[in-house]
Design a protein around this motif. Sequence first.
Motif, PDB file in Angstrom:
ATOM      1  N   GLU A 255       0.845  -1.191   0.000  1.00 29.01           N
ATOM      2  CA  GLU A 255       0.000   0.000   0.000  1.00 29.01           C
ATOM      3  C   GLU A 255       0.880   1.241   0.000  1.00 29.01           C
ATOM      4  N   ARG A 256       0.345   2.291  -0.545  1.00 31.14           N
ATOM      5  CA  ARG A 256       1.051   3.577  -0.616  1.00 31.14           C
ATOM      6  C   ARG A 256       0.667   4.374   0.631  1.00 31.14           C
ATOM      7  N   LEU A 257       1.395   4.161   1.710  1.00 32.53           N
ATOM      8  CA  LEU A 257       1.147   4.852   2.974  1.00 32.53           C
ATOM      9  C   LEU A 257       1.939   6.151   2.984  1.00 32.53           C
ATOM     10  N   SER A 258       1.321   7.226   3.446  1.00 30.98           N
ATOM     11  CA  SER A 258       2.012   8.515   3.451  1.00 30.98           C
ATOM     12  C   SER A 258       1.417   9.426   4.509  1.00 30.98           C
ATOM     13  N   ILE A 259       2.191  10.431   4.869  1.00 30.64           N
ATOM     14  CA  ILE A 259       1.708  11.545   5.685  1.00 30.64           C
ATOM     15  C   ILE A 259       1.747  12.777   4.787  1.00 30.64           C
ATOM     16  N   SER A 260       0.625  13.431   4.664  1.00 30.21           N
ATOM     17  CA  SER A 260       0.571  14.592   3.769  1.00 30.21           C
ATOM     18  C   SER A 260      -0.196  15.720   4.427  1.00 30.21           C
ATOM     19  N   GLY A 261       0.027  16.911   3.934  1.00 29.42           N
ATOM     20  CA  GLY A 261      -0.659  18.065   4.483  1.00 29.42           C
ATOM     21  C   GLY A 261      -0.137  19.355   3.910  1.00 29.42           C
ATOM     22  N   TRP A 262      -0.329  20.426   4.667  1.00 32.08           N
ATOM     23  CA  TRP A 262       0.044  21.756   4.190  1.00 32.08           C
ATOM     24  C   TRP A 262       0.639  22.581   5.330  1.00 32.08           C
ATOM     25  N   PHE A 263       1.535  23.462   4.966  1.00 27.31           N
ATOM     26  CA  PHE A 263       1.972  24.546   5.832  1.00 27.31           C
ATOM     27  C   PHE A 263       1.189  25.790   5.416  1.00 27.31           C
ATOM     28  N   HIS A 264       0.636  26.474   6.390  1.00 32.89           N
ATOM     29  CA  HIS A 264      -0.164  27.665   6.125  1.00 32.89           C
ATOM     30  C   HIS A 264       0.668  28.918   6.359  1.00 32.89           C
ATOM     31  N   VAL A 265       0.190  30.021   5.816  1.00 28.84           N
ATOM     32  CA  VAL A 265       0.866  31.296   6.040  1.00 28.84           C
ATOM     33  C   VAL A 265       0.788  31.642   7.521  1.00 28.84           C
ATOM     34  N   ALA A 266       1.666  32.508   7.960  1.00 30.63           N
ATOM     35  CA  ALA A 266       1.693  32.914   9.363  1.00 30.63           C
ATOM     36  C   ALA A 266       0.329  33.446   9.797  1.00 30.63           C
ATOM     37  N   GLN A 267      -0.120  33.009  10.970  1.00 33.47           N
ATOM     38  CA  GLN A 267      -1.422  33.399  11.496  1.00 33.47           C
ATOM     39  C   GLN A 267      -1.281  34.597  12.437  1.00 33.47           C
ATOM     40  N   GLU A 268      -2.404  35.154  12.812  1.00 31.12           N
ATOM     41  CA  GLU A 268      -2.397  36.315  13.695  1.00 31.12           C
ATOM     42  C   GLU A 268      -1.642  35.990  14.983  1.00 31.12           C
ATOM     43  N   GLY A 269      -0.733  36.884  15.358  1.00 31.97           N
ATOM     44  CA  GLY A 269       0.091  36.684  16.537  1.00 31.97           C
ATOM     45  C   GLY A 269       1.437  36.058  16.231  1.00 31.97           C
ATOM     46  N   GLU A 270       1.634  35.554  15.007  1.00 28.32           N
ATOM     47  CA  GLU A 270       2.908  34.956  14.617  1.00 28.32           C
ATOM     48  C   GLU A 270       3.718  35.952  13.792  1.00 28.32           C
ATOM     49  N   GLU A 271       5.014  35.793  13.833  1.00 28.25           N
ATOM     50  CA  GLU A 271       5.900  36.668  13.075  1.00 28.25           C
ATOM     51  C   GLU A 271       5.627  36.522  11.577  1.00 28.25           C
ATOM     52  N   GLY A 272       5.518  37.660  10.902  1.00 33.50           N
ATOM     53  CA  GLY A 272       5.266  37.644   9.464  1.00 33.50           C
ATOM     54  C   GLY A 272       3.807  37.639   9.085  1.00 33.50           C
ATOM     55  N   TYR A 273       2.910  37.719  10.086  1.00 39.39           N
ATOM     56  CA  TYR A 273       1.470  37.698   9.795  1.00 39.39           C
ATOM     57  C   TYR A 273       1.059  38.926   8.991  1.00 39.39           C
ATOM     58  N   MET A 274       0.257  38.701   7.926  1.00 39.59           N
ATOM     59  CA  MET A 274      -0.300  39.782   7.109  1.00 39.59           C
ATOM     60  C   MET A 274      -1.816  39.713   7.212  1.00 39.59           C
ATOM     61  N   PRO A 275      -2.462  40.772   7.720  1.00 40.83           N
ATOM     62  CA  PRO A 275      -3.919  40.732   7.933  1.00 40.83           C
ATOM     63  C   PRO A 275      -4.711  40.424   6.679  1.00 40.83           C
ATOM     64  N   GLU A 276      -4.317  40.986   5.544  1.00 42.98           N
ATOM     65  CA  GLU A 276      -5.064  40.777   4.314  1.00 42.98           C
ATOM     66  C   GLU A 276      -4.104  40.343   3.218  1.00 42.98           C
ATOM     67  N   ALA A 277      -4.223  39.088   2.812  1.00 44.10           N
ATOM     68  CA  ALA A 277      -3.385  38.584   1.731  1.00 44.10           C
ATOM     69  C   ALA A 277      -3.901  39.108   0.403  1.00 44.10           C
ATOM     70  N   PRO A 278      -3.008  39.437  -0.533  1.00 43.10           N
ATOM     71  CA  PRO A 278      -3.452  39.911  -1.841  1.00 43.10           C
ATOM     72  C   PRO A 278      -4.234  38.837  -2.588  1.00 43.10           C
ATOM     73  N   VAL A 279      -5.258  39.232  -3.311  1.00 39.31           N
ATOM     74  CA  VAL A 279      -6.090  38.299  -4.075  1.00 39.31           C
ATOM     75  C   VAL A 279      -5.380  37.965  -5.381  1.00 39.31           C
TER      76      VAL A 279
END
Length: 644
Positions: A255-279
Amino acid sequence: MARTHSRSQSPDSVTKKLKTSHITPSSSSSKDSTPHFAHNLFDHNTTAKLHAGYIANEPFKFAVVEKLFQDDLLKMVKDECLSELSFTEKETDIYKVNQTGDLASLNYLTEAQISLLPSLLTLRDALYSEKFRSFLQTVTGCGPLSGKKQDMSVNSYTKGCHLLNHDDVIGTRRVSYILYMPLPHYTLWQKDWGGALELYPVKEGADGQLEPEAMPAKVIPPSWNQFIFFEVQPGRSFHSVEEVVVGGEGEDGRERLSISGWFHVAQEGEEGYMPEAPVPETKSSREQLTSSSTVFSPYPEFPEAPHPDTALSDDHIGFLSEFLNPVYLQPRTMETLSSRFASESSLELHSFLSHPLADALQSRLREADTRDGLGIDRTGRIPAHTAGSQGAWRVLGPPHKWRYCVLNPPRPNAPVEVVSPRAAHTLPEEILRSLQNELFPSPAFRAWLAVVSRLLPLGYAAEARRFRPGLDYTLATSEEKDVRLDVVLGLTPGVAQKNRNGESSLASALDDVRGWQAAEWGGWECYMAPHNEEDDPAVYRSGSHSKPANNGSSNSHTPNGNGNQNGSGVPSPSPSDEDQEMPEEEEEDSTLLTVQPGFNRLLLVLRDERVMRFVKYVSASAEGSRWDVCGEYEVGMLTDDDEP
């Protein structure tokens, strides 16, 4: 309901306590995560080499780390996944996979439960550690990543599992990743087993938006401890997972077993957080997958439009008699069908074509699959993306909406060969072309549809389609404002079975209990009620594994909601945590109609606005292509003023 495969021997299965919240409290561990990773991973030379490769890679920027973690740690993670986690089998128009809950929720478990997953927790904390996030930023140039918004799960692809084309663009996702643990871990995963990650180049579509090419440019088979990641980009990061063709019950555990997912942009309170991301200017695959783009041809002014209460003319009957089974031209039959359609909004008519045409098509379509390497001799392997697309056929995309083969138009100035009767054509493609270009657009068939449906066809679109095993499908689309009349002539040959002499023969209707009718090979036509907006287009049509009924068609509702509730269908949307105890009939309420592939069957469906429609991916295990001629008609409704 969703079917759960529990591999845990404990009655208190860990994943039963997992929650879906992505915001994870900071780990209490402050230990350095570096020792858990492969040696030299964070060295400047390694990082620089990965960055250079990432920038240069095609068809879009991605990186491959051949060994991410210390091998002992990953083996322990694998063992914990298999012994302590529960996997739910999910199937939608876009995927089939066995999946755990969101592992970001491990922090919500009790100490006793967490003690069963020490290695998995260590791996999760290492992945989302500041050290590793900084490493990803350096390689990709993606900007600040969140450490507290974690998004990951364990996925098991066994035989038949797949994930179709999409770009992963949802919400605040910034980097997509997958860590492979294929089983058995001591065996090199073979290319012929499927499960490869496919990356697609893009081109500009007719609407100016970027869309994926029909065939992948890069194919990466899984290998133990391999880590692949790329920045999520609207209209660019198109990828898919090839069907796995090994494993399953009673096999050797592959079987093809894996761990997958995503890293998200910095959230409020974290370094580098941007309140409004450009569309972004480019639409994501989800935004592009909102409606169909059917181009309709208008009927000529002469002859005048038919009226449903007007009998077919002698000319109409004369033309249709070469195509249709004569029983469907009898006034009493047509009257009965009209009454049924008025109450149910759908019909499935067996043995629709005349016997000479049907007899000519069935054997020749099977021969065409054998000729093109798509028949039973393929023994379940995934064919090349070019298979069946030479000569009369070409591949139609884009694959984030659909992929199947259509007939090439005749060459300019090519001589036109007139064959009479049409069943005398030696090539099945020419009979299909006659159905596509002569029957479906004809004034006679328009008049027949008007009588049976009591609707007035105003414009038409028709195409012969070939869905190749292991390759082709359509994803769910809908019309936002207009009602459509769908007319699909199914031409998929029946299942071949071995007789006592070992020779193949067509199975009788009573013996046809595997393959298409057993819902083992996909390819069913499905109609679903409009969905509510949710996070992920790859899961919004998720839900149970319950398969369509085995009788060739199944109506839980008709596509305008007026039919009888007398069947089951493809899975309904996945319930949220709060709705997981919902009764089964409510959970499957969104499935309106499912119809299995069959030969010489005409399906008529009145499709309301926003009702979704798709053809399920055809599995590589299918013994041949799924064939049909698909017609779509703009229709007008009768009013009292329209009486003759």
